[in-house]
Design a protein around this motif. Structure first.
Motif, PDB file in Angstrom:
ATOM      1  N   SER A 253       0.808  -1.221   0.000  1.00 20.08           N
ATOM      2  CA  SER A 253       0.000   0.000   0.000  1.00 20.08           C
ATOM      3  C   SER A 253       0.844   1.274   0.000  1.00 20.08           C
ATOM      4  N   ALA A 254       2.158   1.150   0.212  1.00 22.92           N
ATOM      5  CA  ALA A 254       3.010   2.343   0.195  1.00 22.92           C
ATOM      6  C   ALA A 254       3.194   2.889  -1.211  1.00 22.92           C
ATOM      7  N   ALA A 255       2.946   2.073  -2.234  1.00 24.80           N
ATOM      8  CA  ALA A 255       3.007   2.522  -3.631  1.00 24.80           C
ATOM      9  C   ALA A 255       1.586   2.612  -4.166  1.00 24.80           C
ATOM     10  N   ILE A 256       1.175   3.814  -4.520  1.00 31.34           N
ATOM     11  CA  ILE A 256      -0.197   4.072  -4.965  1.00 31.34           C
ATOM     12  C   ILE A 256      -0.228   4.147  -6.481  1.00 31.34           C
ATOM     13  N   LEU A 257      -1.046   3.307  -7.090  1.00 31.41           N
ATOM     14  CA  LEU A 257      -1.218   3.307  -8.539  1.00 31.41           C
ATOM     15  C   LEU A 257      -2.694   3.570  -8.827  1.00 31.41           C
ATOM     16  N   PRO A 258      -3.061   4.815  -9.174  1.00 34.51           N
ATOM     17  CA  PRO A 258      -4.478   5.127  -9.394  1.00 34.51           C
ATOM     18  C   PRO A 258      -5.088   4.249 -10.479  1.00 34.51           C
ATOM     19  N   GLY A 259      -6.311   3.815 -10.234  1.00 38.80           N
ATOM     20  CA  GLY A 259      -6.990   3.000 -11.235  1.00 38.80           C
ATOM     21  C   GLY A 259      -7.337   3.773 -12.488  1.00 38.80           C
ATOM     22  N   ASP A 260      -7.597   5.061 -12.332  1.00 38.99           N
ATOM     23  CA  ASP A 260      -7.901   5.933 -13.464  1.00 38.99           C
ATOM     24  C   ASP A 260      -6.822   7.003 -13.572  1.00 38.99           C
ATOM     25  N   MET A 261      -6.441   7.318 -14.800  1.00 44.31           N
ATOM     26  CA  MET A 261      -5.444   8.366 -15.034  1.00 44.31           C
ATOM     27  C   MET A 261      -5.980   9.706 -14.535  1.00 44.31           C
ATOM     28  N   LEU A 262      -5.154  10.450 -13.844  1.00 41.82           N
ATOM     29  CA  LEU A 262      -5.561  11.761 -13.363  1.00 41.82           C
ATOM     30  C   LEU A 262      -5.647  12.754 -14.518  1.00 41.82           C
ATOM     31  N   SER A 263      -6.603  13.665 -14.435  1.00 43.82           N
ATOM     32  CA  SER A 263      -6.628  14.771 -15.387  1.00 43.82           C
ATOM     33  C   SER A 263      -5.468  15.709 -15.062  1.00 43.82           C
ATOM     34  N   LEU A 264      -5.163  16.620 -15.974  1.00 42.86           N
ATOM     35  CA  LEU A 264      -4.063  17.556 -15.730  1.00 42.86           C
ATOM     36  C   LEU A 264      -4.313  18.401 -14.490  1.00 42.86           C
ATOM     37  N   ARG A 265      -5.558  18.844 -14.309  1.00 36.25           N
ATOM     38  CA  ARG A 265      -5.868  19.677 -13.147  1.00 36.25           C
ATOM     39  C   ARG A 265      -5.828  18.862 -11.858  1.00 36.25           C
ATOM     40  N   GLU A 266      -6.306  17.619 -11.897  1.00 34.40           N
ATOM     41  CA  GLU A 266      -6.203  16.757 -10.719  1.00 34.40           C
ATOM     42  C   GLU A 266      -4.743  16.501 -10.366  1.00 34.40           C
ATOM     43  N   MET A 267      -3.926  16.254 -11.384  1.00 33.83           N
ATOM     44  CA  MET A 267      -2.509  16.023 -11.127  1.00 33.83           C
ATOM     45  C   MET A 267      -1.875  17.236 -10.458  1.00 33.83           C
ATOM     46  N   ALA A 268      -2.202  18.435 -10.941  1.00 33.73           N
ATOM     47  CA  ALA A 268      -1.639  19.641 -10.354  1.00 33.73           C
ATOM     48  C   ALA A 268      -2.042  19.777  -8.889  1.00 33.73           C
ATOM     49  N   ALA A 269      -3.308  19.502  -8.588  1.00 35.57           N
ATOM     50  CA  ALA A 269      -3.789  19.646  -7.214  1.00 35.57           C
ATOM     51  C   ALA A 269      -3.150  18.619  -6.286  1.00 35.57           C
ATOM     52  N   VAL A 270      -2.953  17.404  -6.769  1.00 41.53           N
ATOM     53  CA  VAL A 270      -2.304  16.378  -5.953  1.00 41.53           C
ATOM     54  C   VAL A 270      -0.821  16.700  -5.784  1.00 41.53           C
ATOM     55  N   LEU A 271      -0.183  17.179  -6.828  1.00 48.43           N
ATOM     56  CA  LEU A 271       1.221  17.574  -6.724  1.00 48.43           C
ATOM     57  C   LEU A 271       1.423  18.660  -5.671  1.00 48.43           C
ATOM     58  N   GLU A 272       0.456  19.554  -5.549  1.00 50.33           N
ATOM     59  CA  GLU A 272       0.575  20.604  -4.542  1.00 50.33           C
ATOM     60  C   GLU A 272       0.615  20.014  -3.134  1.00 50.33           C
ATOM     61  N   ARG A 273      -0.045  18.874  -2.942  1.00 53.25           N
ATOM     62  CA  ARG A 273      -0.078  18.217  -1.632  1.00 53.25           C
ATOM     63  C   ARG A 273       1.163  17.377  -1.356  1.00 53.25           C
ATOM     64  N   ALA A 274       1.991  17.157  -2.378  1.00 53.68           N
ATOM     65  CA  ALA A 274       3.168  16.300  -2.222  1.00 53.68           C
ATOM     66  C   ALA A 274       4.301  17.064  -1.539  1.00 53.68           C
ATOM     67  N   ARG A 275       5.129  16.324  -0.827  1.00 53.31           N
ATOM     68  CA  ARG A 275       6.329  16.916  -0.224  1.00 53.31           C
ATOM     69  C   ARG A 275       7.461  17.002  -1.231  1.00 53.31           C
TER      70      ARG A 275
END
Length: 367
Positions: A253-275
Protein backbone atom coordinates in the motif's frame (compact mmCIF):
# COMPACT_ATOMS: atom_id res chain seq x y z
CA UNK A 1 20.04 31.43 -39.67
CA UNK A 2 18.19 34.71 -40.36
CA UNK A 3 19.83 36.79 -43.03
CA UNK A 4 18.67 40.06 -41.45
CA UNK A 5 19.23 41.95 -38.18
CA UNK A 6 18.37 39.93 -35.08
CA UNK A 7 16.63 42.92 -33.48
CA UNK A 8 13.72 44.85 -34.94
CA UNK A 9 11.83 46.71 -32.22
CA UNK A 10 11.17 50.19 -33.65
CA UNK A 11 8.09 51.81 -32.09
CA UNK A 12 7.60 49.26 -29.29
CA UNK A 13 8.96 51.37 -26.42
CA UNK A 14 5.87 53.61 -26.32
CA UNK A 15 3.39 50.86 -27.08
CA UNK A 16 0.37 50.58 -24.76
CA UNK A 17 -1.52 47.55 -26.05
CA UNK A 18 -5.09 47.00 -24.94
CA UNK A 19 -5.45 43.48 -26.34
CA UNK A 20 -2.55 40.97 -26.49
CA UNK A 21 -2.51 37.46 -27.95
CA UNK A 22 0.21 34.95 -27.02
CA UNK A 23 0.77 31.96 -29.32
CA UNK A 24 2.11 28.73 -27.78
CA UNK A 25 0.84 25.42 -29.12
CA UNK A 26 2.69 22.24 -28.14
CA UNK A 27 3.77 20.78 -25.70
CA UNK A 28 2.02 20.81 -22.30
CA UNK A 29 5.26 21.57 -20.45
CA UNK A 30 5.98 24.44 -22.84
CA UNK A 31 2.61 26.01 -22.00
CA UNK A 32 3.49 25.77 -18.30
CA UNK A 33 6.72 27.59 -19.19
CA UNK A 34 4.64 30.33 -20.84
CA UNK A 35 3.02 31.41 -17.56
CA UNK A 36 5.93 33.61 -16.36
CA UNK A 37 5.63 35.56 -19.63
CA UNK A 38 1.90 36.05 -19.01
CA UNK A 39 2.70 37.42 -15.57
CA UNK A 40 5.41 39.72 -16.90
CA UNK A 41 3.08 41.20 -19.52
CA UNK A 42 0.27 41.72 -17.00
CA UNK A 43 2.64 43.60 -14.69
CA UNK A 44 3.85 45.84 -17.53
CA UNK A 45 0.37 46.37 -19.04
CA UNK A 46 -2.08 45.94 -16.13
CA UNK A 47 -5.06 47.24 -18.13
CA UNK A 48 -4.42 44.99 -21.14
CA UNK A 49 -6.61 41.99 -21.92
CA UNK A 50 -4.37 38.97 -22.51
CA UNK A 51 -5.43 35.89 -24.49
CA UNK A 52 -3.56 32.69 -25.36
CA UNK A 53 -3.77 30.60 -28.53
CA UNK A 54 -2.85 27.00 -27.71
CA UNK A 55 -3.89 23.40 -28.34
CA UNK A 56 -6.95 21.80 -26.77
CA UNK A 57 -4.78 19.29 -24.86
CA UNK A 58 -2.71 22.12 -23.32
CA UNK A 59 -5.56 24.47 -22.38
CA UNK A 60 -6.20 23.01 -18.87
CA UNK A 61 -2.82 24.42 -17.79
CA UNK A 62 -4.25 27.92 -18.15
CA UNK A 63 -7.64 27.43 -16.48
CA UNK A 64 -8.47 29.70 -13.55
CA UNK A 65 -5.61 32.08 -14.43
CA UNK A 66 -6.78 35.54 -13.32
CA UNK A 67 -4.33 37.26 -15.66
CA UNK A 68 -6.02 35.89 -18.79
CA UNK A 69 -9.20 36.93 -20.54
CA UNK A 70 -9.60 34.06 -23.00
CA UNK A 71 -7.88 30.85 -24.10
CA UNK A 72 -8.26 29.75 -27.73
CA UNK A 73 -8.28 25.94 -27.95
CA UNK A 74 -7.05 24.51 -31.26
CA UNK A 75 -8.69 21.16 -32.07
CA UNK A 76 -6.27 19.46 -34.47
CA UNK A 77 -8.86 16.83 -35.40
CA UNK A 78 -10.91 19.33 -37.42
CA UNK A 79 -10.79 19.47 -41.20
CA UNK A 80 -9.01 22.04 -43.35
CA UNK A 81 -11.96 24.39 -43.88
CA UNK A 82 -12.94 24.28 -40.21
CA UNK A 83 -9.32 25.09 -39.35
CA UNK A 84 -9.36 28.14 -41.62
CA UNK A 85 -12.56 29.39 -40.01
CA UNK A 86 -10.99 28.94 -36.58
CA UNK A 87 -7.81 30.81 -37.55
CA UNK A 88 -9.94 33.71 -38.79
CA UNK A 89 -11.93 33.72 -35.54
CA UNK A 90 -8.76 33.78 -33.43
CA UNK A 91 -7.34 36.67 -35.46
CA UNK A 92 -10.48 38.73 -34.80
CA UNK A 93 -10.37 38.14 -31.05
CA UNK A 94 -13.30 37.07 -28.83
CA UNK A 95 -14.84 40.57 -29.02
CA UNK A 96 -14.26 41.03 -32.75
CA UNK A 97 -11.89 43.95 -32.12
CA UNK A 98 -8.70 42.09 -33.00
CA UNK A 99 -5.39 42.57 -31.20
CA UNK A 100 -2.90 45.38 -30.76
CA UNK A 101 -0.03 42.93 -30.30
CA UNK A 102 0.42 39.25 -31.13
CA UNK A 103 3.47 37.45 -29.74
CA UNK A 104 4.41 34.16 -31.40
CA UNK A 105 6.83 31.99 -29.43
CA UNK A 106 7.10 29.20 -32.03
CA UNK A 107 6.51 30.22 -35.70
CA UNK A 108 4.58 27.02 -36.44
CA UNK A 109 2.38 26.67 -39.55
CA UNK A 110 -0.89 26.73 -37.57
CA UNK A 111 0.21 30.02 -36.02
CA UNK A 112 1.31 31.52 -39.31
CA UNK A 113 -2.07 30.69 -40.85
CA UNK A 114 -3.79 32.63 -38.07
CA UNK A 115 -1.39 35.56 -38.53
CA UNK A 116 -2.44 35.79 -42.18
CA UNK A 117 -6.00 36.56 -41.06
CA UNK A 118 -5.10 38.85 -38.14
CA UNK A 119 -5.07 42.59 -38.79
CA UNK A 120 -2.66 43.54 -36.03
CA UNK A 121 -0.08 46.38 -36.04
CA UNK A 122 2.50 44.41 -33.99
CA UNK A 123 3.31 40.78 -34.75
CA UNK A 124 6.31 39.97 -32.57
CA UNK A 125 8.50 36.88 -32.47
CA UNK A 126 12.09 35.71 -32.28
CA UNK A 127 14.24 36.51 -35.36
CA UNK A 128 12.49 34.68 -38.22
CA UNK A 129 14.21 32.87 -41.08
CA UNK A 130 13.76 34.55 -44.45
CA UNK A 131 10.72 32.49 -45.41
CA UNK A 132 8.83 33.67 -42.29
CA UNK A 133 9.65 37.36 -42.66
CA UNK A 134 6.26 38.34 -44.18
CA UNK A 135 4.40 37.14 -41.09
CA UNK A 136 6.09 39.42 -38.53
CA UNK A 137 6.53 43.15 -38.03
CA UNK A 138 8.96 43.02 -35.08
CA UNK A 139 11.41 40.55 -33.58
CA UNK A 140 14.00 40.13 -30.84
CA UNK A 141 16.18 37.26 -29.62
CA UNK A 142 15.40 34.99 -26.70
CA UNK A 143 17.40 34.72 -23.50
CA UNK A 144 18.34 31.89 -21.15
CA UNK A 145 19.53 29.51 -19.93
CA UNK A 146 16.33 28.61 -18.03
CA UNK A 147 13.66 27.57 -20.54
CA UNK A 148 10.97 29.96 -19.27
CA UNK A 149 13.48 32.83 -19.33
CA UNK A 150 14.48 31.84 -22.86
CA UNK A 151 10.84 32.10 -23.88
CA UNK A 152 10.42 35.42 -22.08
CA UNK A 153 13.56 36.77 -23.75
CA UNK A 154 11.54 38.23 -26.60
CA UNK A 155 9.63 40.35 -24.03
CA UNK A 156 12.85 41.36 -22.30
CA UNK A 157 14.68 42.32 -25.48
CA UNK A 158 11.79 43.82 -27.43
CA UNK A 159 9.69 45.46 -24.71
CA UNK A 160 12.28 46.03 -21.97
CA UNK A 161 10.36 43.98 -19.40
CA UNK A 162 12.77 42.76 -16.71
CA UNK A 163 13.14 39.10 -15.75
CA UNK A 164 12.50 38.65 -12.03
CA UNK A 165 12.86 34.86 -11.95
CA UNK A 166 9.11 34.39 -11.59
CA UNK A 167 8.29 30.68 -11.38
CA UNK A 168 5.67 29.03 -13.56
CA UNK A 169 2.20 29.14 -12.02
CA UNK A 170 -0.85 26.91 -12.19
CA UNK A 171 -3.78 28.55 -10.41
CA UNK A 172 -5.86 26.02 -8.49
CA UNK A 173 -9.40 26.56 -7.26
CA UNK A 174 -10.81 25.62 -3.89
CA UNK A 175 -12.86 22.88 -5.55
CA UNK A 176 -9.74 21.41 -7.15
CA UNK A 177 -7.93 21.35 -3.84
CA UNK A 178 -10.94 19.64 -2.25
CA UNK A 179 -10.82 17.05 -5.03
CA UNK A 180 -7.17 16.37 -4.21
CA UNK A 181 -8.07 15.76 -0.57
CA UNK A 182 -10.84 13.41 -1.69
CA UNK A 183 -8.39 11.41 -3.82
CA UNK A 184 -5.84 11.22 -1.01
CA UNK A 185 -8.57 9.85 1.22
CA UNK A 186 -9.46 7.21 -1.36
CA UNK A 187 -5.80 6.20 -1.48
CA UNK A 188 -5.65 6.03 2.34
CA UNK A 189 -2.97 8.71 2.62
CA UNK A 190 -3.19 9.98 6.20
CA UNK A 191 -2.03 13.38 7.56
CA UNK A 192 0.99 11.77 9.25
CA UNK A 193 2.33 10.32 6.02
CA UNK A 194 4.64 12.00 3.50
CA UNK A 195 3.47 12.02 -0.12
CA UNK A 196 6.07 11.70 -2.88
CA UNK A 197 4.90 11.77 -6.49
CA UNK A 198 6.88 9.73 -9.03
CA UNK A 199 6.95 10.15 -12.80
CA UNK A 200 8.72 7.07 -14.16
CA UNK A 201 7.60 7.45 -17.79
CA UNK A 202 8.65 9.32 -20.91
CA UNK A 203 7.94 8.80 -24.59
CA UNK A 204 11.66 9.22 -25.35
CA UNK A 205 13.99 6.45 -24.11
CA UNK A 206 16.89 8.91 -23.79
CA UNK A 207 14.91 10.84 -21.16
CA UNK A 208 13.56 7.89 -19.16
CA UNK A 209 15.46 6.51 -16.16
CA UNK A 210 15.15 2.68 -16.16
CA UNK A 211 12.06 1.23 -14.47
CA UNK A 212 14.25 -1.10 -12.40
CA UNK A 213 16.17 1.89 -11.06
CA UNK A 214 12.93 3.56 -9.99
CA UNK A 215 11.77 0.41 -8.22
CA UNK A 216 15.07 0.08 -6.33
CA UNK A 217 15.03 3.77 -5.38
CA UNK A 218 11.50 3.48 -3.99
CA UNK A 219 12.48 0.43 -1.94
CA UNK A 220 15.48 2.20 -0.43
CA UNK A 221 13.56 5.39 0.35
CA UNK A 222 10.82 3.32 2.01
CA UNK A 223 13.41 1.57 4.18
CA UNK A 224 14.81 4.90 5.34
CA UNK A 225 11.44 6.67 5.58
CA UNK A 226 8.56 4.30 6.44
CA UNK A 227 6.20 7.30 6.52
CA UNK A 228 6.53 7.92 2.76
CA UNK A 229 3.74 7.01 0.34
CA UNK A 230 4.62 7.00 -3.37
CA UNK A 231 2.05 8.11 -5.94
CA UNK A 232 2.92 6.76 -9.41
CA UNK A 233 1.78 9.18 -12.12
CA UNK A 234 1.10 8.12 -15.68
CA UNK A 235 -0.34 9.44 -18.93
CA UNK A 236 -2.03 7.89 -21.95
CA UNK A 237 -0.44 4.55 -22.87
CA UNK A 238 1.91 4.54 -19.87
CA UNK A 239 0.01 2.39 -17.36
CA UNK A 240 1.99 -0.78 -18.08
CA UNK A 241 5.30 0.95 -17.29
CA UNK A 242 4.16 2.13 -13.87
CA UNK A 243 2.67 -1.29 -13.16
CA UNK A 244 6.12 -2.77 -13.74
CA UNK A 245 7.67 -0.25 -11.35
CA UNK A 246 5.05 -0.92 -8.66
CA UNK A 247 5.41 -4.70 -9.01
CA UNK A 248 9.22 -4.59 -8.87
CA UNK A 249 9.23 -2.24 -5.87
CA UNK A 250 6.83 -4.57 -4.01
CA UNK A 251 5.87 -1.98 -1.39
CA UNK A 252 2.23 -2.92 -1.00
CA UNK A 253 0.00 0.00 0.00
CA UNK A 254 3.01 2.34 0.20
CA UNK A 255 3.01 2.52 -3.63
CA UNK A 256 -0.20 4.07 -4.96
CA UNK A 257 -1.22 3.31 -8.54
CA UNK A 258 -4.48 5.13 -9.39
CA UNK A 259 -6.99 3.00 -11.24
CA UNK A 260 -7.90 5.93 -13.46
CA UNK A 261 -5.44 8.37 -15.03
CA UNK A 262 -5.56 11.76 -13.36
CA UNK A 263 -6.63 14.77 -15.39
CA UNK A 264 -4.06 17.56 -15.73
CA UNK A 265 -5.87 19.68 -13.15
CA UNK A 266 -6.20 16.76 -10.72
CA UNK A 267 -2.51 16.02 -11.13
CA UNK A 268 -1.64 19.64 -10.35
CA UNK A 269 -3.79 19.65 -7.21
CA UNK A 270 -2.30 16.38 -5.95
CA UNK A 271 1.22 17.57 -6.72
CA UNK A 272 0.58 20.60 -4.54
CA UNK A 273 -0.08 18.22 -1.63
CA UNK A 274 3.17 16.30 -2.22
CA UNK A 275 6.33 16.92 -0.22
CA UNK A 276 8.53 16.05 -3.21
CA UNK A 277 8.26 15.10 -6.87
CA UNK A 278 10.82 12.70 -8.37
CA UNK A 279 10.87 11.87 -12.06
CA UNK A 280 12.06 12.28 -15.61
CA UNK A 281 12.34 15.54 -17.51
CA UNK A 282 8.70 15.85 -18.59
CA UNK A 283 5.63 17.96 -17.87
CA UNK A 284 4.84 16.70 -14.31
CA UNK A 285 8.09 18.26 -13.04
CA UNK A 286 6.96 21.63 -14.42
CA UNK A 287 3.52 21.17 -12.86
CA UNK A 288 5.23 20.50 -9.51
CA UNK A 289 7.29 23.69 -9.75
CA UNK A 290 4.14 25.61 -10.73
CA UNK A 291 2.39 24.60 -7.49
CA UNK A 292 5.42 25.12 -5.25
CA UNK A 293 6.52 21.51 -4.74
CA UNK A 294 10.25 20.64 -4.64
CA UNK A 295 11.50 18.42 -7.45
CA UNK A 296 14.36 16.09 -8.25
CA UNK A 297 14.74 15.30 -11.95
CA UNK A 298 16.82 12.43 -13.33
CA UNK A 299 18.50 13.84 -16.43
CA UNK A 300 19.57 11.88 -19.47
CA UNK A 301 19.89 13.61 -22.83
CA UNK A 302 18.33 16.89 -21.69
CA UNK A 303 20.15 19.85 -20.16
CA UNK A 304 19.67 21.63 -16.85
CA UNK A 305 18.01 24.52 -18.73
CA UNK A 306 14.64 22.98 -17.86
CA UNK A 307 15.35 23.20 -14.11
CA UNK A 308 13.87 26.24 -12.38
CA UNK A 309 16.71 28.18 -10.67
CA UNK A 310 15.06 28.35 -7.26
CA UNK A 311 15.30 26.61 -3.88
CA UNK A 312 14.21 22.99 -3.77
CA UNK A 313 14.29 22.48 -7.54
CA UNK A 314 17.15 20.17 -8.45
CA UNK A 315 18.30 17.73 -11.10
CA UNK A 316 20.87 14.95 -11.00
CA UNK A 317 23.04 13.70 -13.85
CA UNK A 318 26.34 11.93 -14.43
CA UNK A 319 27.58 14.85 -16.57
CA UNK A 320 29.24 12.53 -19.05
CA UNK A 321 31.19 14.18 -21.91
CA UNK A 322 28.24 13.47 -24.24
CA UNK A 323 25.72 15.19 -21.96
CA UNK A 324 23.52 16.96 -22.77
CA UNK A 325 23.16 15.66 -26.30
CA UNK A 326 19.47 16.48 -26.78
CA UNK A 327 19.06 13.38 -28.91
CA UNK A 328 16.06 11.03 -28.97
CA UNK A 329 18.18 7.97 -29.78
CA UNK A 330 21.50 6.73 -28.40
CA UNK A 331 24.17 4.44 -29.83
CA UNK A 332 26.06 4.28 -26.52
CA UNK A 333 23.54 2.19 -24.58
CA UNK A 334 22.20 5.30 -22.78
CA UNK A 335 24.98 5.15 -20.19
CA UNK A 336 23.84 8.54 -18.85
CA UNK A 337 20.71 6.87 -17.49
CA UNK A 338 21.84 3.27 -17.05
CA UNK A 339 24.88 4.19 -14.95
CA UNK A 340 23.04 6.74 -12.84
CA UNK A 341 22.34 4.28 -10.03
CA UNK A 342 19.63 4.41 -7.34
CA UNK A 343 22.38 4.68 -4.73
CA UNK A 344 23.55 7.93 -6.33
CA UNK A 345 20.04 9.38 -6.19
CA UNK A 346 18.97 8.13 -2.75
CA UNK A 347 20.80 10.69 -0.61
CA UNK A 348 19.49 13.55 -2.76
CA UNK A 349 15.91 12.35 -2.24
CA UNK A 350 16.34 11.95 1.52
CA UNK A 351 17.96 15.38 1.83
CA UNK A 352 15.10 17.05 -0.04
CA UNK A 353 12.57 15.24 2.12
CA UNK A 354 14.31 16.60 5.21
CA UNK A 355 14.33 20.14 3.83
CA UNK A 356 12.36 23.06 5.12
CA UNK A 357 8.63 23.39 4.49
CA UNK A 358 7.48 24.07 0.95
CA UNK A 359 7.21 27.72 -0.13
CA UNK A 360 3.67 29.06 -0.41
CA UNK A 361 2.75 30.59 -3.75
CA UNK A 362 0.55 33.66 -3.55
CA UNK A 363 -2.46 34.35 -5.70
CA UNK A 364 -3.85 30.83 -6.03
CA UNK A 365 -7.01 31.15 -3.99
CA UNK A 366 -9.56 31.31 -6.78
CA UNK A 367 -12.83 29.40 -6.63
Amino acid sequence: MPHHDSLRTHGLADLKPRRILLCQLRQIGDVVMLTPSIHMLKKRYPDAQIDVYTEKKCAPVLENNPELRHVWRLDKSLGFWADLAFYREVGKGPDGLGYDMIIDFQQLPRIRWMLMFAKCPVKLSTPPPWYNLPFYTHWAPGSGPYAAKCKAGVLMNALGIPWNNDPPRIHLSGAERARAEELLGQWSVTPGQTLVTVDATHRRATRCWPAGHYAELLRRVAQARPDVRFLLLYGPGELEVVRQVAAAADLGSAAILPGDMLSLREMAAVLERARLHVGNCSSPRHFAVAVGTPTLTLRGSTSSAWTYPGPGQEDVALDLPCQPCGENECSQGMACLRDLTPEMVLLRVLRLLEGREKPVLAGDDGD
